[in-house]
Each structure stands twice: as structure tokens, then as C-alpha cells.
Scaffold this active site. Sequence first.
Site, PDB file in Angstrom:
ATOM      1  N   ASP A   5      -8.529 -29.002  17.400  1.00  0.00           N
ATOM      2  CA  ASP A   5      -9.304 -27.775  17.640  1.00  0.00           C
ATOM      3  C   ASP A   5     -10.391 -27.953  18.689  1.00  0.00           C
ATOM      4  O   ASP A   5     -11.449 -27.342  18.618  1.00  0.00           O
ATOM      5  CB  ASP A   5      -9.925 -27.258  16.330  1.00  0.00           C
ATOM      6  CG  ASP A   5      -8.868 -27.087  15.267  1.00  0.00           C
ATOM      7  OD1 ASP A   5      -7.816 -26.521  15.586  1.00  0.00           O
ATOM      8  OD2 ASP A   5      -9.080 -27.533  14.129  1.00  0.00           O
TER       9      ASP A   5
ATOM     10  N   LYS B 125      -7.940 -27.327  23.415  1.00  0.00           N
ATOM     11  CA  LYS B 125      -6.912 -27.817  24.354  1.00  0.00           C
ATOM     12  C   LYS B 125      -6.076 -26.672  24.909  1.00  0.00           C
ATOM     13  O   LYS B 125      -5.739 -26.669  26.086  1.00  0.00           O
ATOM     14  CB  LYS B 125      -5.957 -28.801  23.645  1.00  0.00           C
ATOM     15  CG  LYS B 125      -6.610 -30.085  23.194  1.00  0.00           C
ATOM     16  CD  LYS B 125      -5.616 -30.987  22.468  1.00  0.00           C
ATOM     17  CE  LYS B 125      -5.124 -30.438  21.145  1.00  0.00           C
ATOM     18  NZ  LYS B 125      -6.119 -30.325  20.080  1.00  0.00           N
TER      19      LYS B 125
ATOM     20  N   GLY C  76      -2.419 -25.295  16.302  1.00  0.00           N
ATOM     21  CA  GLY C  76      -2.754 -23.891  16.472  1.00  0.00           C
ATOM     22  C   GLY C  76      -3.472 -23.751  17.791  1.00  0.00           C
ATOM     23  O   GLY C  76      -4.585 -24.206  17.956  1.00  0.00           O
ATOM     24  N   HIS C  77      -2.800 -23.167  18.740  1.00  0.00           N
ATOM     25  CA  HIS C  77      -3.423 -23.009  20.057  1.00  0.00           C
ATOM     26  C   HIS C  77      -3.738 -21.541  20.284  1.00  0.00           C
ATOM     27  O   HIS C  77      -2.862 -20.691  20.171  1.00  0.00           O
ATOM     28  CB  HIS C  77      -2.476 -23.515  21.150  1.00  0.00           C
ATOM     29  CG  HIS C  77      -2.335 -24.996  21.140  1.00  0.00           C
ATOM     30  ND1 HIS C  77      -1.309 -25.651  21.748  1.00  0.00           N
ATOM     31  CD2 HIS C  77      -3.117 -25.945  20.606  1.00  0.00           C
ATOM     32  CE1 HIS C  77      -1.461 -26.958  21.572  1.00  0.00           C
ATOM     33  NE2 HIS C  77      -2.556 -27.151  20.883  1.00  0.00           N
TER      34      HIS C  77
ATOM     35  N   GLN D 276      -3.190 -31.660  17.819  1.00  0.00           N
ATOM     36  CA  GLN D 276      -4.131 -32.371  16.931  1.00  0.00           C
ATOM     37  C   GLN D 276      -5.131 -33.167  17.781  1.00  0.00           C
ATOM     38  O   GLN D 276      -5.415 -32.749  18.892  1.00  0.00           O
ATOM     39  CB  GLN D 276      -3.400 -33.282  15.925  1.00  0.00           C
ATOM     40  CG  GLN D 276      -2.662 -32.525  14.824  1.00  0.00           C
ATOM     41  CD  GLN D 276      -1.329 -31.946  15.276  1.00  0.00           C
ATOM     42  OE1 GLN D 276      -0.528 -32.632  15.860  1.00  0.00           O
ATOM     43  NE2 GLN D 276      -1.087 -30.696  14.987  1.00  0.00           N
TER      44      GLN D 276
HETATM   45  P1  IMP Z   1      -0.691 -31.978   8.545  1.00  0.00           P
HETATM   46  O1  IMP Z   1      -0.647 -32.302   9.992  1.00  0.00           O
HETATM   47  O2  IMP Z   1      -0.306 -30.564   8.225  1.00  0.00           O
HETATM   48  O3  IMP Z   1       0.078 -32.969   7.703  1.00  0.00           O
HETATM   49  O4  IMP Z   1      -2.212 -32.102   8.066  1.00  0.00           O
HETATM   50  C1  IMP Z   1      -2.883 -33.354   8.020  1.00  0.00           C
HETATM   51  C2  IMP Z   1      -4.342 -33.208   8.417  1.00  0.00           C
HETATM   52  O5  IMP Z   1      -4.421 -32.888   9.799  1.00  0.00           O
HETATM   53  C3  IMP Z   1      -5.092 -32.086   7.697  1.00  0.00           C
HETATM   54  O6  IMP Z   1      -6.441 -32.480   7.527  1.00  0.00           O
HETATM   55  C4  IMP Z   1      -5.016 -30.934   8.665  1.00  0.00           C
HETATM   56  O7  IMP Z   1      -6.070 -30.019   8.493  1.00  0.00           O
HETATM   57  C5  IMP Z   1      -5.135 -31.679   9.998  1.00  0.00           C
HETATM   58  N1  IMP Z   1      -4.518 -30.960  11.118  1.00  0.00           N
HETATM   59  C6  IMP Z   1      -3.203 -30.889  11.423  1.00  0.00           C
HETATM   60  N2  IMP Z   1      -3.011 -30.186  12.544  1.00  0.00           N
HETATM   61  C7  IMP Z   1      -4.226 -29.822  12.984  1.00  0.00           C
HETATM   62  C8  IMP Z   1      -4.682 -29.095  14.124  1.00  0.00           C
HETATM   63  O8  IMP Z   1      -3.915 -28.663  15.003  1.00  0.00           O
HETATM   64  N3  IMP Z   1      -6.036 -28.925  14.229  1.00  0.00           N
HETATM   65  C9  IMP Z   1      -6.888 -29.430  13.322  1.00  0.00           C
HETATM   66  N4  IMP Z   1      -6.515 -30.123  12.248  1.00  0.00           N
HETATM   67  C10 IMP Z   1      -5.189 -30.319  12.067  1.00  0.00           C
HETATM   68 MG    MG Z   2      -6.067 -25.821  16.614  1.00  0.00          MG
END
Ligand code: IMP
Ligand code: MG
Length: 433
Positions: free
Chosen positions: A13, A16, A40-41, A217
Site C-alpha cells: 500500500d 505503487k 489492491g492497486h 505487496q
Molecule cells: P495474504 O497475502 O492474503 O496471504 O495475506 C498475508 C498478509 O499480507 C496479511 O497481513 C495481508 O494483510 C498482507 N497483504 C497481502 N497483500 C497485501 C497488499 O497488497 N497490501 C497490503 N497488505 C497485504
Molecule cells: Mg494495496
Amino acid sequence: MDSLVVIGLQWGDEGKGKIIDVLSEKFDIVARFQGGSNAGHTIKIGEVTHKFRLLPSGAVRGRKVVIGNGVVVDPIVLNNEIEELKKQGIDVNILISERAQVITPFHVMLDGLQEKFKGRSKVGTTRRGIGPAYSDKITRVGLRICDLLDRDENLIEFFERFQTARIEKLYQSHVSNADLENIIRILNDLRPNIGDCGRYLYDALKKGKRILFEGAQGTLLDIDHGTYPYVTSSNCISAAASTGTGIPPFAIRDVIGVFKAYLTRVGEGPFPTEISGPVGERIQTHGREFGTVTGRSRRCGWLDLVALKYAIRLNGAKYLALTKLDVLTGINPLRVCVKYRLDGTNTDNIPAFAQDMSRVKPVYKELPGWEKPAKSWEILASEGIQSLPEEMRRYIEFIEKETDCMISIISLGPDRDETMIIRNKMPSWINDV
Ligand code: IMP
Ligand code: MG
């Protein structure tokens, strides 16, 4: 070879999507190499806000987009996002790696069941099936796009039997709506867009095309280098652009790291500079810190230079994009974490052990804040760095000095026009188009 990797230096977040949208003007191809529909972009263009979970952000500009082998692909999400853009008059020109693993409804179900089973030690995942899909890949029971397209019936039969047994026997639950045929249908419709992405990208680079690799991420969520076990299930550092698309490491020319002027985190896990109380809430509201994918509110904290320098080193970033600087307006003084204290000693590195990371005490340097300038951020962005409030410039210079990097892009709001590109601090090959 003209390629640039854009990487998140924090817990995701960082903004990007917006930076990639601005940069993609200068690139021919935008490729994703890891993660899946957990990303999430958000990209705002005029009055239209685009939200993607899986598609590379370059799709909005009509760039050729690539989904590499390192991505876990949920075909239902992919199809929806392509259809959504079509409705807005944008045709998605896409190549999807035949080697990418497929997220099935079993994986989405398992993500929820596993989190529930973990109870208090849950990760706080996005529940999109990311972890189960990657673990099946490593266990070698996953299904790749090519396995479904060419229908390896043995693999498919075993896969269904194995997932059903896990869900029923281990988690005492039952399988519902896990129809693989629907996914196979979607993939069949996309067949002309599925192929060998490593070869395609390498050939394109050799022909002089420019490629932008879009990280999802962030470094602190990296499966190996992040704050394990509170991480995502993929490598999200710059090196993954190579393994996640099939281009050799030397094909990566430069790396730009993206970070916010403060810090946020969604989900569980240690967060040394987290702010509780009104300042944290103010940042959360002004920065609209709510998840794109899950809608969860993000935890907010001060900029952490220990973590930032760690991320810069791992990614080999020489150039930085600083985002959401406008959000700190009106907060005085500002704090920046310059080192950690752990058991009475100073440290300037991230401890590997999660319990140590949750015990470190941040040591802060205070910097003066700034008030809202008379002119809009959009106008200031067009006038250049000298037009910014003096305290803001001091904040920027302080970070540059501490990190020994160049801040090449400064973002002062969600709009494309609220972006300042500092040309003499950009990799020079990107400027000359
Ligand atoms: P997962 O990727 O859904 O398995 O989540 C694992 C951890 O990564 C959790 O704490 C999510 O909130 C975090 N996470 C996964 N994708 C994102 C992202 O795009 N932005 C922020 N946090 C993320
Ligand atoms: Mg995001």
C-alpha cells in the site's frame, strides 16, 4: 536492456499503482511477477477511479500487460477485471504465463479455514487463497494454467480428491461451489493470450522494448525477508522479477523503491512505530487508509528508517518514489524512527525473530511539520521542488541523506497531476524517450 522494477519498500500500500501508472507512459510492457488478487492497486484518472487486484496497473493506459509465472492467478477475478475495463472502453492486451499456478475455489475456502484454525496466531490474510495456492505449488500438488488447458485428467482428479479430503477431514467442513469446469472454460476463452512469458519478455528486451516490472505487496511482507510469519506467501523483492517472469537477473537495469511518508500495515504482526490515538487516526482519515481488497482499516505509524534502509538494501534500489507526503500536512512535530533499541542496546537492523521485532523500541528524530500551502498540490507539483514548503523540503532531504538514495518522484495526492518527477534524479535512460 531497458527494464525497471518498481517495488514496495514497506508493508504494501505504498502507492505503487499510481507510480506505475505515471511511469508506464514511458514503457511498452508492464509485467507482474508475484502475488495474486491479494494486491489492491488504486489508480485515479480525473473522475474515474480504477481498482485492480490482479491486472497490472499498466492496463489503464492500454499498455501490453504480462502476468508472469510467479503470479497465482484466480481466473474468475482476472475475467471480471478484463470485462470491467472493456465496459469502460479499454481493451486489455494481455499475455498470461502458461506456467502460472491457478487459484481455485478450494484455495479460497482453505485460506479462511486455515486462518480460523490458527485462532489467535492468525496472519490476517486477505482470504483470496494466496497462501494455499503457493503452498500447493511448493508441495507439487498445484495446478498450472497449462495443466488445466490441456486437461491433465490424472492431476485434476488427484487435486480434487486431495483438496476435498483436506477440507472435510482436517477442517471438518464441506466443499461448496468448487467447480473447476467454470475455471477451465474461462481459461479456454483466454487461450490466445496464454503462452511462454519468459521468452516473450526476453525477446522484447532484445528488440529494444522497455519493460516495467510491477511489484505487489512490499518488502516487509516478503516470505523470506519480511516479518515472518506475518507475511504474504511470495518473494516480493526485486530479485523475484527474474524468477517470477523467467528473465535473467542481468536483464534488470534499475530499481525504484516506493514508500509512503509514513507507514501502514494491514493484518497482524509487529509494527514498532505504530501510533495509537488522534495522530494515528488523523493519518488514517486524511490518507484514506482503508484496504482496496478487504476494506479493513490500516494501522498507521511514523516513517521507520531502519525498516526502509533494510528494504532499500535488499532490493538494490538507488531511486525512490515518496508518496502521500501531503497527508502529513498540519502535523507538528513529525517523528521519524532512526534506530531501534532492544534490551538496552541500539540496533539498525530488523530482527529475524518476530518476538524481538515486537519488543524493539523506536528511537525518534523530530522534524518540524508544515502548514497547508496557499497553492494547490497540483500547481506546486508543476512548479518543482523549490516551491514546496521549506519544512517539507527538509523532510525530503533528511530521508535522502539517511538512505543515500535519490528521491526521483514525489506524490502529493492521488491524481496523476499531483505528481512531481525530478528529472535529474531519474535513471537517465528513462527520460530520453
Ligand atoms: P495474504 O497475502 O492474503 O496471504 O495475506 C498475508 C498478509 O499480507 C496479511 O497481513 C495481508 O494483510 C498482507 N497483504 C497481502 N497483500 C497485501 C497488499 O497488497 N497490501 C497490503 N497488505 C497485504
Ligand atoms: Mg494495496
